[in-house]
Design an enzyme around this catalytic site. Structure first.
Site, PDB file in Angstrom:
ATOM      1  N   LYS A   1      -4.637   0.451  14.418  1.00  0.00           N
ATOM      2  CA  LYS A   1      -4.531   1.420  13.329  1.00  0.00           C
ATOM      3  C   LYS A   1      -5.259   2.705  13.678  1.00  0.00           C
ATOM      4  O   LYS A   1      -6.170   2.730  14.512  1.00  0.00           O
ATOM      5  CB  LYS A   1      -5.106   0.830  12.044  1.00  0.00           C
ATOM      6  CG  LYS A   1      -6.570   0.436  12.110  1.00  0.00           C
ATOM      7  CD  LYS A   1      -6.990  -0.288  10.857  1.00  0.00           C
ATOM      8  CE  LYS A   1      -8.419  -0.813  10.958  1.00  0.00           C
ATOM      9  NZ  LYS A   1      -8.815  -1.600   9.782  1.00  0.00           N
TER      10      LYS A   1
ATOM     11  N   CYS B   1     -15.974  -9.059   4.330  1.00  0.00           N
ATOM     12  CA  CYS B   1     -15.955  -9.399   5.752  1.00  0.00           C
ATOM     13  C   CYS B   1     -16.450  -8.191   6.530  1.00  0.00           C
ATOM     14  O   CYS B   1     -16.644  -7.109   5.954  1.00  0.00           O
ATOM     15  CB  CYS B   1     -14.540  -9.816   6.190  1.00  0.00           C
ATOM     16  SG  CYS B   1     -13.421  -8.429   6.516  1.00  0.00           S
TER      17      CYS B   1
ATOM     18  N   CYS C   1      -7.362 -11.396  -0.010  1.00  0.00           N
ATOM     19  CA  CYS C   1      -7.464 -10.934   1.367  1.00  0.00           C
ATOM     20  C   CYS C   1      -7.654 -12.113   2.310  1.00  0.00           C
ATOM     21  O   CYS C   1      -8.587 -12.920   2.133  1.00  0.00           O
ATOM     22  CB  CYS C   1      -8.610  -9.944   1.531  1.00  0.00           C
ATOM     23  SG  CYS C   1      -8.778  -9.347   3.228  1.00  0.00           S
TER      24      CYS C   1
ATOM     25  N   ARG D   1      -2.474   6.149   9.364  1.00  0.00           N
ATOM     26  CA  ARG D   1      -2.413   5.726   7.973  1.00  0.00           C
ATOM     27  C   ARG D   1      -2.459   6.948   7.043  1.00  0.00           C
ATOM     28  O   ARG D   1      -2.338   8.089   7.473  1.00  0.00           O
ATOM     29  CB  ARG D   1      -3.584   4.776   7.670  1.00  0.00           C
ATOM     30  CG  ARG D   1      -3.709   3.577   8.639  1.00  0.00           C
ATOM     31  CD  ARG D   1      -2.733   2.484   8.322  1.00  0.00           C
ATOM     32  NE  ARG D   1      -2.917   1.294   9.125  1.00  0.00           N
ATOM     33  CZ  ARG D   1      -3.724   0.265   8.832  1.00  0.00           C
ATOM     34  NH1 ARG D   1      -4.479   0.303   7.753  1.00  0.00           N
ATOM     35  NH2 ARG D   1      -3.784  -0.797   9.622  1.00  0.00           N
TER      36      ARG D   1
ATOM     37  N   CYS E   1     -13.600  -2.257   5.180  1.00  0.00           N
ATOM     38  CA  CYS E   1     -12.652  -1.432   4.422  1.00  0.00           C
ATOM     39  C   CYS E   1     -13.329  -0.546   3.384  1.00  0.00           C
ATOM     40  O   CYS E   1     -12.831   0.530   3.082  1.00  0.00           O
ATOM     41  CB  CYS E   1     -11.600  -2.321   3.749  1.00  0.00           C
ATOM     42  SG  CYS E   1     -10.456  -3.085   4.918  1.00  0.00           S
TER      43      CYS E   1
ATOM     44  N   LYS F   1      -6.779   6.477  11.769  1.00  0.00           N
ATOM     45  CA  LYS F   1      -7.116   7.080  10.484  1.00  0.00           C
ATOM     46  C   LYS F   1      -7.574   8.525  10.661  1.00  0.00           C
ATOM     47  O   LYS F   1      -8.337   8.826  11.581  1.00  0.00           O
ATOM     48  CB  LYS F   1      -8.202   6.263   9.777  1.00  0.00           C
ATOM     49  CG  LYS F   1      -7.776   4.828   9.473  1.00  0.00           C
ATOM     50  CD  LYS F   1      -8.866   4.029   8.812  1.00  0.00           C
ATOM     51  CE  LYS F   1      -8.380   2.615   8.473  1.00  0.00           C
ATOM     52  NZ  LYS F   1      -9.437   1.810   7.817  1.00  0.00           N
TER      53      LYS F   1
ATOM     54  N   ARG G   1       0.854  -1.194   0.000  1.00  0.00           N
ATOM     55  CA  ARG G   1       0.000   0.000   0.000  1.00  0.00           C
ATOM     56  C   ARG G   1       0.886   1.240   0.000  1.00  0.00           C
ATOM     57  O   ARG G   1       1.686   1.441   0.921  1.00  0.00           O
ATOM     58  CB  ARG G   1      -0.927  -0.007   1.209  1.00  0.00           C
ATOM     59  CG  ARG G   1      -1.937   1.124   1.246  1.00  0.00           C
ATOM     60  CD  ARG G   1      -2.891   0.942   2.400  1.00  0.00           C
ATOM     61  NE  ARG G   1      -3.685  -0.264   2.248  1.00  0.00           N
ATOM     62  CZ  ARG G   1      -4.138  -1.000   3.273  1.00  0.00           C
ATOM     63  NH1 ARG G   1      -3.837  -0.666   4.512  1.00  0.00           N
ATOM     64  NH2 ARG G   1      -4.871  -2.074   3.042  1.00  0.00           N
TER      65      ARG G   1
ATOM     66  N   CYS H   1     -14.372  -3.632  -1.508  1.00  0.00           N
ATOM     67  CA  CYS H   1     -13.005  -3.955  -1.097  1.00  0.00           C
ATOM     68  C   CYS H   1     -12.474  -5.079  -1.987  1.00  0.00           C
ATOM     69  O   CYS H   1     -13.205  -5.665  -2.788  1.00  0.00           O
ATOM     70  CB  CYS H   1     -12.976  -4.376   0.368  1.00  0.00           C
ATOM     71  SG  CYS H   1     -13.797  -5.953   0.685  1.00  0.00           S
TER      72      CYS H   1
END
Length: 571
Positions: free
Chosen positions: A213, A481, A442, A144, A485, A215, A75, A436
């Site tokens: 994470k 899932c 994934c 991120r 995302c 954001k 990424r 996603c």
């Protein structure tokens, strides 16, 4: 930090990693396997990469007594979504040389390369660093890629907000030299790296970084095309006299949850006040440090800032923030968001410069029969003097096109079968759809998303056209899932994979991104999805009020109750 007996496995890995080095160098040199050592699979995320397998091939490779086909997703950060033509060309080249020949534009305005083999990781990372792009903090328990509304013609304050986004990104980039040491032969490319002779230190993060994470997104009203309330920090630009004055600060957003655990949930951020533009970096840093110190390091399912806020309370959090800042935030300023989608097609400025927003299905830049998008964009990048701007909706803006280049851009796109006016060629449902990656790469996916959504949309497009709704914008989001995302819980129609070919259907989010949706039906296959949505869409076509959005309609008609807060998402 919590007592050592209560720390999760990942916390121990980070603590022993020597600022994200671990045994990555040894893993990369090991020729016996295409995989990394187990602890290193956690650490490489901080360097912007995930280890994955081709799940389509897992069964056959197991039958042949072969290890899974390991590869890596990388990424690449693009703060504010703005890339140069030279950077676009380099990413295009690397996709062909080391990845699967395609570029993925993510819902966080980043590039993703898929299918990179372990032996090619260093060359690939060096390749985009040479174009002044990097992947450090593309993933991992750090801040991120920082998002921003990327469309320059939509607001006079865009350029000022873009500089703020870049400043936040640079300030919160990890300072460890491990990235430069492992991938760039120890040669720092950016100011975030330590100077020669300095020891590693993380003045903001500490040696174990964040619990999870983090954001940050900036939005410029009236367009909420970065879904700022889905972020740990959402910054709403406030304009005064044509200049950027400051930002309303929202905290505690996040999309992920876990099936079967009602104490996990998506949550939208709460606005806690206003800050002048000159102080916003300081505010972001102090919020990050509170989450560093207060976040749950025992159970990663409860480690995001949203759970910290709901555990301690918003007033306690705000008080701690004011104490660390040494001043209080001002009361929030008025604002209004009207939409969260992209405006497609041409926009011409008074000075003759033009901007073209292109629809990119699933964010996948590839050449397909009848539509050679990747080739067309490569040829445009060779003469384009403006920008390539990635949107938070997986689309692309060719920005600041010189007047003398506009016809050439139009001709190249048409020559390669790329629709220029998505408003005419596509239904409103397809224009606003996000997906996603999901299967086949994934590791978290239960079901398809990007590869399957176009097939489902073919059927739903037929329903929309039959009902006279083909040009009505309705936000549809699909993920493989519940981690969220593609922000499925902000879809007026949300589809979240439960098993191969089966999805939970959610309804009722706000078109402007200010309300979550709610579960409507579970475990639907394709026929079930179409059967469930068709009568709702028919009712909407006949019974909606003037200017009423689909998400508002299904709540007014009682199909679902409104979700007022993350804590009542499952009620």
């Amino acid at each position: 930090m919590a007592d050592n007996q209560k720390l999760s496995e990942v916390e121990h890995v980070k603590d022993a990693s020597r600022y994200l080095r671990g045994t990555l160098a040894e893993s990369l040199e090991n020729p016996i396997t295409g995989a990394l050592y187990p602890d290193d699979t956690h650490l490489i995320k901080f360097h912007g990469s995930y280890q994955q397998t081709d799940r389509d091939l897992d069964s056959e490779r197991k039958r042949q007594k072969l290890e899974p086909l390991y590869s890596f997703m990388i990424r690449v950060r693009v703060p504010g979504g703005v890339a140069t033509p030279a950077q676009w060309l380099r990413m295009d080249e690397l996709a062909d040389e080391y990845a699967n020949g395609t570029l993925k534009l993510t819902t966080r305005q980043a590039f993703q390369l898929h299918g990179v083999l372990k032996r090619d990781l260093q060359q690939t990372i060096q390749g985009f660093n040479e174009a002044l792009l990097d992947s450090i903090a593309g993933c991992g328990d750090v801040n991120r890629n920082v998002m921003l509304n990327p469309n320059p013609h939509q607001s006079r304050v865009h350029a000022e907000a873009y500089e703020v986004a870049r400043h936040i990104s640079t300030h919160l980039t990890p300072r460890t030299s491990a990235y430069w040491e492992l991938w760039l032969n120890g040669e720092p490319q950016f100011s975030s790296a330590p100077n020669e002779g300095e020891e590693d230190a993380e003045p903001i993060y500490g040696k174990t970084y964040l619990p999870r994470k983090f954001k940050i997104a900036l939005g410029i009203p009236p367009h909420n095309d970065t879904d700022i309330f889905a972020n740990d920090i959402g910054l709403i630009a406030v304009e005064e006299n044509g200049r950027l004055a400051g930002f309303n600060v929202a905290v505690g957003g996040g999309m992920g949850m876990t099936f079967g655990m009602s104490d996990t949930y998506p949550r939208l951020a709460d606005i806690i006040g206003y800050v002048p533009a000159g102080q916003v970096v300081d505010v972001c840093e102090k919020i990050v440090t509170i989450q560093r110190d207060w976040g749950n390091r025992e159970n990663r399912k409860f480690s995001r800032l949203k759970y910290t806020l709901d555990r301690v309370g918003l007033d306690v959090f705000r008080g701690e923030l004011h104490q660390r800042l040494g001043y209080a935030l001002e009361p929030a300023r008025p604002y209004q968001f009207r939409s969260s989608g992209d405006a497609f097609g041409w926009a011409i400025q008074a000075d003759g410069r033009a901007h073209l927003t292109l629809f990119v299905e699933g964010g996948r830049v590839a050449d397909r029969p009848g539509s050679e998008l990747k080739t067309a964009l490569r040829e445009i990048a060779r003469f384009h003097q403006g920008d390539f701007r990635l949107t938070g909706n997986q689309n692309l803006i060719l920005a600041n096109i010189a007047p003398e280049h506009r016809l050439a851009v139009q001709a190249l796109l048409q020559e390669h079968g790329v629709p220029v006016e998505a408003n005419d060629a596509l239904t409103g449902l397809r224009r606003g759809a996000l997906a996603c990656v999901a299967l086949n790469t994934c590791t978290l996916a239960f079901a398809e998303a990007e590869r399957y959504l176009p097939q489902l949309l073919d059927r739903l497009d037929g329903v929309m056209r039959q009902l006279g709704l083909s040009q009505d914008d309705i936000l549809l989001r699909m993920t493989g899932c519940p981690n969220g995302c593609a922000r499925p819980y902000l879809g007026e129609i949300g589809l979240v994979g439960r098993a191969v070919g089966r999805y939970n259907l959610y309804l009722g989010a706000a078109f402007n991104g200010e309300r979550l949706n709610k579960l409507y039906q579970e475990m639907l296959d394709e026929d079930g999805i179409v059967a469930a949505l068709t009568p709702l869409l028919a009712d909407y076509a006949q019974g909606r009020q003037p200017q009423e959005r689909f998400g508002d309609f299904v709540i007014r008609r009682g199909y679902v109750h409104a979700t007022t807060h993350g804590l009542d998402f499952h009620q």
